[in-house]
Design an enzyme around this catalytic site. Structure first.
Site, PDB file in Angstrom:
ATOM      1  CB  SER A  56     101.282 -67.781 -10.897  1.00  0.00           C
ATOM      2  OG  SER A  56     102.610 -67.580 -11.285  1.00  0.00           O
ATOM      3  N   GLY A  57     101.801 -69.170 -13.926  1.00  0.00           N
ATOM      4  CA  GLY A  57     102.764 -69.990 -14.656  1.00  0.00           C
ATOM      5  C   GLY A  57     104.121 -69.954 -13.989  1.00  0.00           C
ATOM      6  CG  LEU A  58     107.211 -66.924 -11.507  1.00  0.00           C
ATOM      7  CD1 LEU A  58     108.518 -67.268 -12.202  1.00  0.00           C
ATOM      8  CD2 LEU A  58     107.234 -65.465 -11.039  1.00  0.00           C
ATOM      9  CG  ASP A  68     107.170 -68.462 -16.221  1.00  0.00           C
ATOM     10  OD1 ASP A  68     106.389 -69.277 -16.751  1.00  0.00           O
ATOM     11  OD2 ASP A  68     106.855 -67.293 -15.936  1.00  0.00           O
ATOM     12  CG  ASP A  95     100.192 -67.380 -16.366  1.00  0.00           C
ATOM     13  OD1 ASP A  95     100.036 -67.197 -17.581  1.00  0.00           O
ATOM     14  OD2 ASP A  95     101.252 -67.137 -15.752  1.00  0.00           O
ATOM     15  CG  ASP A  97     102.724 -69.894 -19.850  1.00  0.00           C
ATOM     16  OD1 ASP A  97     102.607 -68.977 -19.010  1.00  0.00           O
ATOM     17  OD2 ASP A  97     103.337 -70.955 -19.620  1.00  0.00           O
ATOM     18  CD  GLU A 124     102.397 -64.857 -21.498  1.00  0.00           C
ATOM     19  OE1 GLU A 124     101.847 -65.007 -20.383  1.00  0.00           O
ATOM     20  OE2 GLU A 124     103.637 -64.783 -21.635  1.00  0.00           O
ATOM     21  CE  LYS A 130     106.178 -67.256 -20.165  1.00  0.00           C
ATOM     22  NZ  LYS A 130     105.217 -67.019 -19.071  1.00  0.00           N
ATOM     23  CG  ASN A 132     108.378 -64.092 -15.695  1.00  0.00           C
ATOM     24  OD1 ASN A 132     108.635 -62.907 -15.491  1.00  0.00           O
ATOM     25  ND2 ASN A 132     107.404 -64.728 -15.072  1.00  0.00           N
ATOM     26  CB  SER A 133     106.392 -60.392 -18.659  1.00  0.00           C
ATOM     27  OG  SER A 133     105.417 -61.176 -19.265  1.00  0.00           O
ATOM     28  NE  ARG A 169     101.004 -61.692 -19.395  1.00  0.00           N
ATOM     29  CZ  ARG A 169     101.670 -62.361 -18.470  1.00  0.00           C
ATOM     30  NH1 ARG A 169     101.027 -63.197 -17.667  1.00  0.00           N
ATOM     31  NH2 ARG A 169     102.968 -62.229 -18.339  1.00  0.00           N
ATOM     32  CG  HIS A 200     102.176 -58.095 -17.354  1.00  0.00           C
ATOM     33  ND1 HIS A 200     102.073 -57.631 -16.068  1.00  0.00           N
ATOM     34  CD2 HIS A 200     103.024 -59.155 -17.294  1.00  0.00           C
ATOM     35  CE1 HIS A 200     102.821 -58.361 -15.271  1.00  0.00           C
ATOM     36  NE2 HIS A 200     103.410 -59.299 -15.988  1.00  0.00           N
TER      37      HIS A 200
HETATM   38  C1  SPV Z   1     102.744 -65.347 -13.733  1.00  0.00           C
HETATM   39  O1  SPV Z   1     102.369 -65.220 -12.564  1.00  0.00           O
HETATM   40  O2  SPV Z   1     103.284 -66.354 -14.158  1.00  0.00           O
HETATM   41  C2  SPV Z   1     102.588 -64.244 -14.664  1.00  0.00           C
HETATM   42  C3  SPV Z   1     102.607 -62.912 -14.157  1.00  0.00           C
HETATM   43  O3  SPV Z   1     102.512 -64.486 -15.830  1.00  0.00           O
HETATM   44  S1  SPV Z   1     104.213 -62.350 -14.343  1.00  0.00           S
HETATM   45  O4  SPV Z   1     105.118 -63.303 -13.741  1.00  0.00           O
HETATM   46  O5  SPV Z   1     104.178 -61.104 -13.673  1.00  0.00           O
HETATM   47  O6  SPV Z   1     104.484 -62.212 -15.757  1.00  0.00           O
HETATM   48 MG    MG Z   2     103.047 -66.312 -16.318  1.00  0.00          MG
END
Ligand code: SPV
Ligand code: MG
Length: 559
Positions: A56-58, A68, A95, A97, A124, A130, A132-133, A169, A200
């Site tokens: 996971s990027g986060l 993130d 992930d 990004d 994505e 980017k 975080n969504s 994504r 997502h």
């Molecule tokens: C991540 O896990 O970094 C994601 C998923 O991209 S989210 O944080 O839900 O966007």
């Molecule tokens: Mg991410």
């Protein structure tokens, strides 16, 4: 090459990680992967039974302590991925990004991921850098569809492993563009070559994701991240035909909570007592690091260097001939050039990687203070001598063991040579014999070598006597210095002879030479490592002065 072995090798080759990720995506069942953010958490995910890992990027940025927002560079991410991949055998989906730039950056990323054993990347359709969504998603700009399709094509063209996966994504729902736009984009990405579509959503209900799934109708594997709609029963995802569910950030969140609690408790209580049994033991960390494999490799590759050899050091006696010097100290604790005798011997062993040391104490056991050893006590040291002391260390008499008097000073090479010996039972003996009227005229050894045998050498023991009570036709060849090594069968011979001697009424008075005499009487072959000086033992007050000279003469690092 032997054709049978060749077919055996090719029949069931382990599946590549890329192939395994592809199978997860293509499988008719709904599969689940879990987030990890470093080598340790990746291993934990695998041990829990997951078939794959979401890098996971986060979570990766969080474990670095940054946001993130592409604050960690892509190479820093890839470096961490290498640890994660090395620590595991299941596929990792990164992930990625936005791919950290344009099509060209993605091409290079794909190459590097393949080189590090990463099975696939998810990109994505947003702009670099980017966000975080879940942070202001609706205000985040989306990439142009054509630009993003070019990026997907470039990534697919860059991969050399046909099973490396690129997951596209779609952020249209996050950015508030609606279902039609999401479907339009997903279809464009599929046509550009994406292996799967991740749709997502940040809604707390799965409705828009389920609506997407229905209209998507399985045109390509569908991936979801139900972080926000977590309360949805998993069965709903199965029924919707979702291929892969990503539990995206749950280990970093679990770790943060556990660390906060431990830190707070330790700070508040100024003690470790409260937390100790709520956290994993250090041993568990060693296990997760694979310490066992290294120990096994050391046994394989450091063989002959004493690693598996343990030692039993006999240090129970007072040393009567030392009079007042040993009133409050056992002999082995007498200082020699500033260091207790026993300390010197222990250091000699440790320098040669013999670290499993058992010291048998007796007289003034409380004064035996030497670190890094296991102590066993012979409470009857007064009435029961050396063999009784040895029996106290019975559980150390196994596999590969050196047994030694505790009052020895030896040059390092003597132990080094003994560790190279491969006979079941080897005694170290000095061909320099003391004068016949000397009290040291004891532990006498007869062997197949004569005193004039070129030194150093090895010989076969014939007989041993602690004192010269018989007059054999031949004079003794050497004096046993009080050190032996037993391996495998040799340990069995010692233990059996010890058992035999125990039944004798004079057992309490018997010493190690009696034990060796018993082994020889049984007809077992006993090897002798012949030395010529370079050792001494301490029996009388004047020996202490000689011992100090001996210690000062040692190479600096041995002193
Ligand atoms: C991540 O896990 O970094 C994601 C998923 O991209 S989210 O944080 O839900 O966007
Ligand atoms: Mg991410």
């Amino acid at each position: 090459m032997n054709p049978t072995s060749m077919s055996a090798r090719t029949e069931n080759p382990p599946l590549r990680k890329t192939t395994r990720l592809r199978r997860l995506l293509d499988s008719p069942r709904t599969e689940f992967i879990l987030e990890a953010h470093n080598g340790l958490s990746a291993r934990i995910v695998e041990e829990a039974g997951f078939p794959g890992i979401w890098a996971s990027g986060l979570a990766l940025s969080a474990q670095f302590g940054v946001r993130d927002n592409n604050e960690a560079s892509w190479t820093q991410v890839v470096d961490m991925l290498e640890f994660m991949s090395d620590a595991t055998s299941i596929p990792i989906l990164l992930d990625g990004d936005t791919g950290y730039g344009n099509f060209n950056n993605l091409r290079r990323l794909v190459q590097k991921l393949e080189q590090r054993g990463i099975a696939g990347v998810c990109i994505e359709d947003k702009l670099f850098p980017k966000t975080n969504s879940f942070i202001d998603g609706e205000r985040q700009p989306l990439a142009e569809v054509e630009e993003f399709c070019g990026k997907i094509r470039a990534g697919k063209d860059a991969q050399t492993d046909p099973d490396f996966c690129i997951v596209a994504r779609v952020e249209a729902l996050i950015a508030g563009w609606g279902l039609d736009e999401a479907l339009r984009r997903a279809e464009a990405y599929r046509r550009a070559g994406a292996d799967a579509i991740l749709i997502h959503s940040k809604q707390s209900r799965p409705d828009e994701v389920l609506a997407f799934a229905e209209r998507w109708a399985g045109r390509a594997p569908l991936v979801i991240v139900p972080t926000k709609y977590y309360s949805t029963p998993t069965e709903v995802f199965r029924r919707a035909g979702v291929s892969l569910v990503i539990w995206a950030n749950h280990l970093i969140r679990a770790a943060a909570r556990a660390m906060q609690e431990a830190a707070r408790t330790i700070r508040e209580t100024e003690s470790l007592l409260e937390v100790e049994d709520r956290i994993v033991p250090v041993k568990e960390i060693f296990r997760l690091q694979g310490a066992e494999e290294l120990a096994e490799a050391e046994r394989r590759y450091l063989a002959g260097r004493g690693r598996d050899t343990r030692a039993v050091i006999l240090g129970a006696s007072r040393g009567e001939a030392l009079d007042g010097l040993t009133e409050s100290l056992p002999k082995v604790m007498l200082p020699v050039a500033g260091k207790p005798l026993l300390q010197r011997l222990v250091e000699t062993f440790k320098r040669q990687q013999v670290n499993d040391l058992t010291v048998v104490t007796g007289y003034r056991a409380d004064r035996v203070q030497v670190g890094g050893v296991r102590r066993v006590e012979n409470p009857d040291y007064d009435e029961h001598g050396e063999l009784a002391s040895l029996a106290c260390a019975a559980d150390a008499l196994r596999d590969d063991v050196i047994v030694t008097y505790g009052d020895l000073l030896i040059r390092g090479y003597i132990l080094d040579d003994l560790l190279d010996a491969d006979a079941p039972l080897t005694l170290v003996a000095d061909t320099r014999l003391p004068p016949r009227d000397d009290p040291q005229w004891r532990d006498l050894l007869w062997c197949t070598a004569r005193p004039e045998t070129p030194w150093p050498g090895r010989a076969r023991a014939v007989a041993i006597q602690s004192r010269l009570h018989e007059s054999p036709s031949e004079p003794p060849a050497a004096r046993w210095i009080g050190m032996l090594r037993a391996r495998g069968a040799g340990v069995t011979w010692l233990v059996e002879s010890l058992g035999r001697l125990r039944r004798r009424t004079d057992f309490a008075r018997l010493g190690l030479p009696d034990l060796l005499a018993c082994v020889l009487a049984e007809g077992h072959p006993v090897e002798v490592q012949l030395i010529h000086g370079h050792w001494m033992d301490v029996n009388r007050a004047e020996d202490l002065l000689r011992a100090a000279d001996f210690a000062r003469d040692l190479p600096a690092e041995w002193r």
